[in-house]
Design a protein around this motif. Sequence first.
Motif, mmCIF file in Angstrom:
data_model
loop_
_atom_site.group_PDB
_atom_site.id
_atom_site.type_symbol
_atom_site.label_atom_id
_atom_site.label_comp_id
_atom_site.label_asym_id
_atom_site.label_seq_id
_atom_site.Cartn_x
_atom_site.Cartn_y
_atom_site.Cartn_z
ATOM 1 N N GLU A 272 54.426 -8.952 -4.003
ATOM 2 C CA GLU A 272 53.454 -9.330 -2.897
ATOM 3 C C GLU A 272 54.051 -9.205 -1.766
ATOM 4 O O GLU A 272 55.350 -9.451 -1.373
ATOM 5 C CB GLU A 272 52.977 -10.965 -3.099
ATOM 6 C CG GLU A 272 51.977 -11.386 -2.242
ATOM 7 C CD GLU A 272 52.246 -11.734 -0.889
ATOM 8 O OE1 GLU A 272 51.454 -11.013 0.184
ATOM 9 O OE2 GLU A 272 53.366 -12.188 -0.558
ATOM 10 N N GLN B 199 54.710 -15.343 -5.944
ATOM 11 C CA GLN B 199 54.181 -13.997 -5.656
ATOM 12 C C GLN B 199 52.512 -14.234 -5.465
ATOM 13 O O GLN B 199 51.989 -13.219 -5.183
ATOM 14 C CB GLN B 199 54.535 -12.772 -6.236
ATOM 15 C CG GLN B 199 56.208 -12.678 -6.552
ATOM 16 C CD GLN B 199 56.395 -11.249 -6.388
ATOM 17 O OE1 GLN B 199 56.107 -10.553 -5.541
ATOM 18 N NE2 GLN B 199 57.246 -10.912 -7.291
ATOM 19 N N ARG C 44 50.207 -14.657 -7.354
ATOM 20 C CA ARG C 44 49.536 -13.805 -8.486
ATOM 21 C C ARG C 44 48.198 -14.711 -8.934
ATOM 22 O O ARG C 44 46.981 -14.142 -9.069
ATOM 23 C CB ARG C 44 50.220 -13.310 -9.665
ATOM 24 C CG ARG C 44 51.392 -12.255 -9.216
ATOM 25 C CD ARG C 44 52.081 -11.903 -10.622
ATOM 26 N NE ARG C 44 53.325 -11.206 -10.356
ATOM 27 C CZ ARG C 44 53.378 -10.050 -9.643
ATOM 28 N NH1 ARG C 44 52.311 -9.151 -9.698
ATOM 29 N NH2 ARG C 44 54.261 -9.124 -9.333
ATOM 30 N N GLU C 45 48.272 -15.811 -9.168
ATOM 31 C CA GLU C 45 47.399 -16.674 -9.757
ATOM 32 C C GLU C 45 46.305 -17.244 -8.624
ATOM 33 O O GLU C 45 45.338 -17.640 -8.907
ATOM 34 C CB GLU C 45 47.987 -17.893 -10.481
ATOM 35 C CG GLU C 45 48.923 -17.313 -11.641
ATOM 36 C CD GLU C 45 49.389 -18.512 -12.492
ATOM 37 O OE1 GLU C 45 49.217 -19.631 -12.132
ATOM 38 O OE2 GLU C 45 50.450 -18.280 -13.323
ATOM 39 N N GLU D 7 50.572 -5.535 -2.084
ATOM 40 C CA GLU D 7 51.770 -5.377 -3.112
ATOM 41 C C GLU D 7 52.539 -4.087 -2.380
ATOM 42 O O GLU D 7 51.975 -3.105 -1.843
ATOM 43 C CB GLU D 7 51.563 -5.063 -4.518
ATOM 44 C CG GLU D 7 51.105 -6.263 -5.412
ATOM 45 C CD GLU D 7 51.104 -5.955 -6.819
ATOM 46 O OE1 GLU D 7 51.243 -4.957 -7.177
ATOM 47 O OE2 GLU D 7 50.828 -7.111 -7.497
ATOM 48 N N TYR E 103 45.982 -16.686 -4.843
ATOM 49 C CA TYR E 103 46.480 -16.043 -3.394
ATOM 50 C C TYR E 103 45.572 -16.524 -2.059
ATOM 51 O O TYR E 103 44.186 -16.362 -2.129
ATOM 52 C CB TYR E 103 46.192 -14.459 -3.267
ATOM 53 C CG TYR E 103 46.588 -13.810 -2.308
ATOM 54 C CD1 TYR E 103 47.683 -13.620 -1.769
ATOM 55 C CD2 TYR E 103 45.475 -13.135 -1.471
ATOM 56 C CE1 TYR E 103 48.141 -12.864 -0.473
ATOM 57 C CE2 TYR E 103 45.719 -12.568 -0.353
ATOM 58 C CZ TYR E 103 47.247 -12.302 0.205
ATOM 59 O OH TYR E 103 47.371 -11.866 1.469
ATOM 60 N N ARG F 94 45.000 -9.272 -1.570
ATOM 61 C CA ARG F 94 46.460 -9.509 -1.794
ATOM 62 C C ARG F 94 46.902 -7.993 -1.999
ATOM 63 O O ARG F 94 46.591 -7.302 -2.357
ATOM 64 C CB ARG F 94 46.622 -10.156 -3.278
ATOM 65 C CG ARG F 94 47.916 -10.451 -3.427
ATOM 66 C CD ARG F 94 48.300 -11.085 -4.837
ATOM 67 N NE ARG F 94 49.492 -11.084 -5.281
ATOM 68 C CZ ARG F 94 50.282 -10.399 -5.966
ATOM 69 N NH1 ARG F 94 49.746 -9.233 -6.345
ATOM 70 N NH2 ARG F 94 51.390 -10.420 -6.483
ATOM 71 N N ASP G 224 54.470 -19.510 -9.182
ATOM 72 C CA ASP G 224 53.727 -18.447 -8.902
ATOM 73 C C ASP G 224 54.398 -17.963 -7.367
ATOM 74 O O ASP G 224 53.567 -18.231 -6.394
ATOM 75 C CB ASP G 224 52.527 -19.195 -8.646
ATOM 76 C CG ASP G 224 51.278 -18.060 -8.393
ATOM 77 O OD1 ASP G 224 51.551 -16.784 -8.566
ATOM 78 O OD2 ASP G 224 50.309 -18.269 -7.744
#
Length: 318
Positions: A122, A170, A172-173, A116, A175, A114, A168
Amino acid sequence: MSSASQNRSWDVHRLPSARGKVFLVTGGNAGIGYFVAEQLAATGAVVVLGSRDAAKAGAAMASIRSRVAGAHLRHLPLDLADLSSLKGAADRLDLGHLDAVVHNAGVAFDDPPRRETKDGHELMFATNHLGHFALTQHLAPLLSAAPAARVVTVGSFAARSERLDLGDLQSREDYRPKRTYGRSKVAQMSFGFALDRHLRALHSTVLSVVAHPGGALDSLTPSRPPIHVTTPGERLRGLPAGLLVQGKDAGAWPIVRAVLDPEVRGGQLWGPKVFGLRGAPRLEPVPAHMADPVVAAALWAASGELTGTDPHLGFARP
């Protein structure tokens, strides 16, 4: 528009004149965006290529000029992943009005990890959706100054099978690159439809339209060296796929129609005629999950908070 009239009255190879108009294409230096820019340039309009890379933009403009005599082209340095740079980019346009912006630029990753942006967002969601969301605010005065401007959002067929996770956004949990990309395109398209509802509520003259290229493969795309080169072998191997999909030149057709056709209305979705994957552009029904006003409102609020934008995106009643 009836199915017969929408196809009988539009010829992708004989576009109407747009002389005197100005169009901005984000990511206009490569892929679908390049062919959108090339086709719009043939109408006599001024076409601004929004691109991070000046050398690639220069190569794209040289390629277009080699095919479109007298093409009116400009490059706008534009990095959608850098939110703090977008107001300056819009100011550098130095225009009295803007007739259309094509929200085309995007990134897609096939593999982890992932990534950023410097703002901590993201990268696919930030570039594909948040950057365009914020850019819309900065372009609002120029769009409102045109007689009948358009915001054309480029979606993806992949978005049909994805749903937003508002908890979620973006990834984050969880991907998964292909799913994260698909969800970023759902966000883009949902915003495009929500934007038109917002503009209608303001009685604005600006329209928001969504279009997608269907299935567009490099192997079926005509060469535009040095932008893109398709070898004879690659084209031969891609021919069987041509029964279902097409090249990126044809993938640009629904987007170009969304920009130019006077019969196009705000809130519409345009895509290829054959199963939504290939062929001439046609009007499509809007998928329910992209038109859900509750989801769209939550996405709009979250996007505004993440980008620090005006809730009305700078549009006011005319």
